[in-house]
Scaffold this motif. Structure first.
Motif, PDB file in Angstrom:
ATOM      1  N   THR A   1      -5.029   2.310 -24.057  1.00 28.11           N
ATOM      2  CA  THR A   1      -5.675   3.615 -24.151  1.00 28.11           C
ATOM      3  C   THR A   1      -6.869   3.760 -23.216  1.00 28.11           C
ATOM      4  O   THR A   1      -7.343   4.878 -23.005  1.00 28.11           O
TER       5      THR A   1
ATOM      6  N   VAL B   1      -7.019   6.419 -20.560  1.00 27.97           N
ATOM      7  CA  VAL B   1      -7.238   7.832 -20.890  1.00 27.97           C
ATOM      8  C   VAL B   1      -8.514   8.359 -20.238  1.00 27.97           C
ATOM      9  O   VAL B   1      -8.778   9.557 -20.281  1.00 27.97           O
TER      10      VAL B   1
ATOM     11  N   PRO C   1      -7.770  11.199 -17.527  1.00 30.22           N
ATOM     12  CA  PRO C   1      -7.334  12.455 -18.162  1.00 30.22           C
ATOM     13  C   PRO C   1      -8.438  13.136 -18.972  1.00 30.22           C
ATOM     14  O   PRO C   1      -8.557  14.373 -18.936  1.00 30.22           O
ATOM     15  N   LEU C   2      -9.248  12.349 -19.660  1.00 28.83           N
ATOM     16  CA  LEU C   2     -10.351  12.953 -20.425  1.00 28.83           C
ATOM     17  C   LEU C   2     -11.357  13.621 -19.489  1.00 28.83           C
ATOM     18  O   LEU C   2     -11.853  14.715 -19.786  1.00 28.83           O
TER      19      LEU C   2
ATOM     20  N   LEU D   1      -1.171  10.677 -21.617  1.00 27.76           N
ATOM     21  CA  LEU D   1      -2.619  10.448 -21.713  1.00 27.76           C
ATOM     22  C   LEU D   1      -2.996   9.020 -21.337  1.00 27.76           C
ATOM     23  O   LEU D   1      -4.102   8.756 -20.863  1.00 27.76           O
ATOM     24  N   TRP D   2      -2.072   8.080 -21.544  1.00 28.21           N
ATOM     25  CA  TRP D   2      -2.228   6.690 -21.097  1.00 28.21           C
ATOM     26  C   TRP D   2      -0.814   6.162 -20.882  1.00 28.21           C
ATOM     27  O   TRP D   2       0.160   6.810 -21.289  1.00 28.21           O
TER      28      TRP D   2
ATOM     29  N   ALA E   1       2.277   6.697 -23.276  1.00 28.68           N
ATOM     30  CA  ALA E   1       1.869   7.570 -24.385  1.00 28.68           C
ATOM     31  C   ALA E   1       2.903   8.667 -24.605  1.00 28.68           C
ATOM     32  O   ALA E   1       3.424   9.233 -23.642  1.00 28.68           O
TER      33      ALA E   1
ATOM     34  N   PRO F   1      -4.225  14.211 -30.166  1.00 28.31           N
ATOM     35  CA  PRO F   1      -3.065  14.171 -29.272  1.00 28.31           C
ATOM     36  C   PRO F   1      -1.838  14.836 -29.902  1.00 28.31           C
ATOM     37  O   PRO F   1      -1.571  14.678 -31.099  1.00 28.31           O
TER      38      PRO F   1
ATOM     39  N   PRO G   1      -1.820   5.538 -31.535  1.00 26.50           N
ATOM     40  CA  PRO G   1      -1.530   5.891 -30.134  1.00 26.50           C
ATOM     41  C   PRO G   1      -0.041   5.916 -29.802  1.00 26.50           C
ATOM     42  O   PRO G   1       0.336   6.345 -28.714  1.00 26.50           O
TER      43      PRO G   1
END
Length: 201
Positions: free
Chosen positions: A92, A95, A98-99, A125-126, A129, A162, A193
């Motif tokens: 994760t 991410v 993307p964040l 997102l990762w 994911a 998510p 996740p």
């Protein structure tokens, strides 16, 4: 006018403890966005094994109404984004970019990010994911709003939940409240996740 970001970081540290990692991303024509990782379980005994990612930089400027001719440099909503996931089940930490993309979207696209909104990054997102988008949830639970001196709006810390592609499509038709009700009644672990989509029949 005082820089709000040191105050925002202080609020994050008060609520979540010391960050154990941080990364900075700068997009062309935008201010720098940092993402801080908190993974020491300072949110309480029940939060052990949870890693939280919080943006820092989105609240430096108020979000502008995209229909406004001229953006107000002072008035307008301010926010940072917070994502909570179970540690160790997936990579994760990827991410972070993307964040940062989502946190830069008010500057880049003129978006006003508010509870109930969907935000899509167009890719997982990762790695691996099952999510490419998130639902913006109501602020005020994990981290209290940060009040600023008038006329500045408070900084709100918006949780991100998510969504699988099926959930995102269903939410577009039925609304955020209906999707959250589905998650609640199904006992969905939104911090898993690698979870699968909630039943949507």
């Amino acid at each position: 006018m005082a820089d709000v970001l040191p105050l925002v970081e202080a609020r994050l540290r008060t609520a979540l403890g010391e960050p154990d990692a941080r990364a900075a991303v700068t997009f062309l024509g935008t201010d720098r966005i940092e993402v801080l990782r908190f993974s020491d379980g300072n949110g309480g005994e029940t939060d052990k094994g949870i890693v939280r990612y919080a943006t820092l930089g989105m609240s430096a400027q108020p979000m502008a109404d995209p229909t406004a001719v001229v953006a107000d440099p002072v008035a307008g909503p301010r926010a940072e984004l917070v994502l909570s996931v179970r540690a160790g089940a997936a990579d994760t930490d990827k991410v972070l970019r993307p964040l940062a993309v989502l946190a830069a979207s008010p500057q880049v696209e003129g978006l006003v990010v508010a509870p109930g909104a969907s935000l899509d990054v167009g890719e997982p997102l990762w790695p691996g994911a099952p999510f490419t988008s998130v639902l913006v949830a109501e602020a005020g639970g994990l981290i209290e709003d940060l009040e600023l001196d008038a006329p500045l709006d408070p900084v709100r810390f918006l949780p991100l939940l998510p969504m699988t592609p099926n959930e995102a499509a269903w939410k577009r038709v039925h609304g955020a409240g209906a999707l959250q009700e589905r998650w609640l009644t199904s006992g969905t672990d939104l911090r898993d996740p690698s979870r699968t989509s909630v039943p949507l029949d």
